[in-house]
Scaffold this motif. Sequence first.
Motif, PDB file in Angstrom:
ATOM      1  N   THR A 357       0.804  -1.221   0.000  1.00 16.86           N
ATOM      2  CA  THR A 357       0.000   0.000   0.000  1.00 16.86           C
ATOM      3  C   THR A 357       0.836   1.269   0.000  1.00 16.86           C
ATOM      4  OG1 THR A 357      -0.150  -0.160   2.417  1.00 16.86           O
ATOM      5  CG2 THR A 357      -1.952  -1.108   1.133  1.00 16.86           C
ATOM      6  N   GLY A 358       2.128   1.129   0.216  1.00 18.56           N
ATOM      7  CA  GLY A 358       3.018   2.276   0.074  1.00 18.56           C
ATOM      8  C   GLY A 358       2.764   3.372   1.079  1.00 18.56           C
ATOM      9  N   SER A 359       2.397   4.582   0.591  1.00 17.09           N
ATOM     10  CA  SER A 359       2.309   5.778   1.441  1.00 17.09           C
ATOM     11  C   SER A 359       0.880   6.201   1.742  1.00 17.09           C
ATOM     12  CB  SER A 359       3.050   6.940   0.766  1.00 17.09           C
ATOM     13  OG  SER A 359       4.399   6.611   0.536  1.00 17.09           O
ATOM     14  N   GLU A 360      -0.044   5.245   1.747  1.00 14.44           N
ATOM     15  CA  GLU A 360      -1.423   5.589   2.071  1.00 14.44           C
ATOM     16  C   GLU A 360      -1.491   6.236   3.460  1.00 14.44           C
ATOM     17  OE1 GLU A 360      -4.179   5.518   0.444  1.00 14.44           O
ATOM     18  OE2 GLU A 360      -3.554   4.458  -1.371  1.00 14.44           O
ATOM     19  N   PRO A 361      -2.125   7.416   3.578  1.00 11.99           N
ATOM     20  CA  PRO A 361      -2.176   8.094   4.885  1.00 11.99           C
ATOM     21  C   PRO A 361      -3.248   7.503   5.785  1.00 11.99           C
ATOM     22  CG  PRO A 361      -3.356   9.392   3.264  1.00 11.99           C
ATOM     23  CD  PRO A 361      -2.778   8.219   2.515  1.00 11.99           C
ATOM     24  N   PRO A 362      -3.153   7.740   7.080  1.00 14.64           N
ATOM     25  CA  PRO A 362      -4.223   7.312   7.986  1.00 14.64           C
ATOM     26  C   PRO A 362      -5.513   8.087   7.666  1.00 14.64           C
ATOM     27  CG  PRO A 362      -2.221   7.859   9.192  1.00 14.64           C
ATOM     28  CD  PRO A 362      -2.032   8.346   7.807  1.00 14.64           C
ATOM     29  N   PRO A 363      -6.658   7.533   8.026  1.00 16.19           N
ATOM     30  CA  PRO A 363      -7.906   8.290   7.821  1.00 16.19           C
ATOM     31  C   PRO A 363      -7.875   9.566   8.657  1.00 16.19           C
ATOM     32  CG  PRO A 363      -8.311   6.356   9.185  1.00 16.19           C
ATOM     33  CD  PRO A 363      -6.916   6.220   8.654  1.00 16.19           C
ATOM     34  N   LYS A 364      -8.457  10.638   8.138  1.00 13.45           N
ATOM     35  CA  LYS A 364      -8.315  11.949   8.780  1.00 13.45           C
ATOM     36  C   LYS A 364      -8.926  11.988  10.172  1.00 13.45           C
ATOM     37  CE  LYS A 364      -7.845  14.848   4.672  1.00 13.45           C
ATOM     38  NZ  LYS A 364      -8.418  15.986   3.892  1.00 13.45           N
ATOM     39  N   HIS A 365      -9.955  11.170  10.424  1.00 12.94           N
ATOM     40  CA  HIS A 365     -10.618  11.296  11.717  1.00 12.94           C
ATOM     41  C   HIS A 365      -9.746  10.819  12.882  1.00 12.94           C
ATOM     42  CE1 HIS A 365     -11.679   7.115  10.591  1.00 12.94           C
ATOM     43  NE2 HIS A 365     -11.703   6.880  11.900  1.00 12.94           N
ATOM     44  N   ILE A 366      -8.669  10.076  12.601  1.00  9.96           N
ATOM     45  CA  ILE A 366      -7.777   9.672  13.706  1.00  9.96           C
ATOM     46  C   ILE A 366      -6.481  10.476  13.730  1.00  9.96           C
ATOM     47  CG2 ILE A 366      -8.744   7.336  13.786  1.00  9.96           C
ATOM     48  CD1 ILE A 366      -6.204   6.301  12.474  1.00  9.96           C
ATOM     49  N   MET A 373      -5.623  25.376  10.639  1.00  7.59           N
ATOM     50  CA  MET A 373      -5.598  24.955   9.243  1.00  7.59           C
ATOM     51  C   MET A 373      -5.843  23.454   9.131  1.00  7.59           C
ATOM     52  SD  MET A 373      -2.570  25.269   6.394  1.00  7.59           S
ATOM     53  CE  MET A 373      -1.649  23.922   7.105  1.00  7.59           C
ATOM     54  N   MET A 374      -5.294  22.671  10.027  1.00  7.67           N
ATOM     55  CA  MET A 374      -5.482  21.223   9.997  1.00  7.67           C
ATOM     56  C   MET A 374      -6.935  20.872  10.311  1.00  7.67           C
ATOM     57  SD  MET A 374      -1.901  20.110  11.839  1.00  7.67           S
ATOM     58  CE  MET A 374      -2.020  18.357  11.579  1.00  7.67           C
ATOM     59  N   LYS A 375      -7.551  21.643  11.237  1.00  6.58           N
ATOM     60  CA  LYS A 375      -8.963  21.409  11.512  1.00  6.58           C
ATOM     61  C   LYS A 375      -9.807  21.691  10.288  1.00  6.58           C
ATOM     62  CE  LYS A 375      -8.743  22.380  16.471  1.00  6.58           C
ATOM     63  NZ  LYS A 375      -9.179  23.299  17.566  1.00  6.58           N
ATOM     64  N   GLU A 376      -9.445  22.756   9.546  1.00  4.71           N
ATOM     65  CA  GLU A 376     -10.160  23.094   8.323  1.00  4.71           C
ATOM     66  C   GLU A 376     -10.018  22.004   7.270  1.00  4.71           C
ATOM     67  OE1 GLU A 376      -8.570  26.803   7.119  1.00  4.71           O
ATOM     68  OE2 GLU A 376      -9.453  27.927   8.799  1.00  4.71           O
ATOM     69  N   GLN A 377      -8.878  21.271   7.303  1.00  2.93           N
ATOM     70  CA  GLN A 377      -8.648  20.178   6.359  1.00  2.93           C
ATOM     71  C   GLN A 377      -9.394  18.912   6.768  1.00  2.93           C
ATOM     72  OE1 GLN A 377      -6.900  20.230   3.440  1.00  2.93           O
ATOM     73  NE2 GLN A 377      -6.714  22.458   3.743  1.00  2.93           N
ATOM     74  N   GLY A 378     -10.058  18.946   7.906  1.00  6.56           N
ATOM     75  CA  GLY A 378     -10.833  17.789   8.338  1.00  6.56           C
ATOM     76  C   GLY A 378     -10.109  16.862   9.269  1.00  6.56           C
ATOM     77  N   TYR A 379      -8.924  17.265   9.718  1.00 10.54           N
ATOM     78  CA  TYR A 379      -8.170  16.409  10.641  1.00 10.54           C
ATOM     79  C   TYR A 379      -8.950  16.280  11.951  1.00 10.54           C
ATOM     80  CZ  TYR A 379      -3.883  16.441   7.811  1.00 10.54           C
ATOM     81  OH  TYR A 379      -2.961  16.270   6.824  1.00 10.54           O
TER      82      TYR A 379
END
Length: 436
Positions: A357-366, A373-379
């Motif tokens: 899966t390489g560089s797949e990021p964690p889901p944003k909710h965790i 700015m990160m909150k605005e991105q949905g983190y």
Amino acid sequence: MPDLFDTPNAERPASRTRPLADRLRPARLEDVVGQDKVLSPDGPLGAMLASDALSSVIFWGPPGVGKTTIARLLADETDLHFVQISAIFSGVAELKKVFEAARLRQRQGQGTLLFVDEIHRFNKAQQDGFLPYIEDGTILLIGATTENPSFELNAALLSRAQVILLERLSRDSLEGLIKRAEAEIESHLPLDEGGRALLIELSDGDGRALLNLIEQILSWKLTERIGADVLSRRLSQRAAKYDKSGDEHYNLMSALHKCVRGSDPDAALYWTARMLTGGEDPRYLARRITRMAVEDIGLADPQAHRMTLDAWETYERLGSPEGELALAQAVVYLALAPKSNAGYVAYKAAMKAAKKTGSEPPPKHILNAPTSMMKEQGYGAGYTYDHDAEDGFSGQNYFPDAMDREAYYSPVKRGFERELKKRLDYFARLRTERRS
């Protein structure tokens, strides 16, 4: 070199000053003892000779089992000129001289059987130097090695030579060698039944060692028979064949590992003792049994891992020989513990998925959102704090969004993992309920 076995008296020089091993050197292949599997008509060498199709071979086996003698007798059987060198003392310059002399003999109509003792000592480039002379028939190569040819010889050389395994001599073969020695000296050895058995034990499957021990006994000029007690005091115990950097090192550790996995504490203790008496570093043993606890027992008995670490620490505090008892007790515990490689299998499966899966990021909710700015991105959006959820379990997705949920860990129904399986099934049921 010494070797094994009977040559009829009429074919031997009368001198009694020569070493016993040399006086008993066979004059025919059929006189060699202990290698019937190789030399019989159905054996690899026997079949070659029967079909007059002798090719280059590598003899692989422990010391004192007849490698050099068989090579000499093969030269006699085939009328080849016998040349012997040792890889320990020979270099490129000597090899060139050997090949040039073999070429000259070939032009004169005679072939050359080149016996190379300890052939594994040659590096890969030197081994490649044999290839053209084998291919054009300048030499017939007979190599001898105590090391595994698969690891020590290059593939090109192995493709041109058949590997033949020579086994350590059995007790029956060694007893036969004693009788031939007695025929040569025209007298029985001054040993009772127990002393004779100990003599065989001390030789450890090595015919050369046995004959050397016999000569040592004869030098005492005993007038009556002695038993095992007296013999053991007069002869020092031969060190077991154990090369801490060679095949035996890994073979014995493999045997121990499989005994633990197979839940046989007695066999596991035996191989532990074999390694320690052979000079194995107890710290290496401690490291490897800790690995066994993690790989083969895992969460079926979490205490096993702790047991090996405690044994390791005990050895570090006590040293040898007291600390080795702690390692032995840990080995017994591991052998009797419930077994599971579920954690090991799960880890390998997770590693395989991670590479895929390489560089797949964690889901944003965790993901944490320390900045606006990160909150605005949905983190962090939509994250449920599990302690606030019913049953302390939210059932959220923790895999990357682009990845389907996968199951890696599948506990066995043994030991503590039975309890872990209940927990796994419980959370799986809750997860399904939360999503419905």
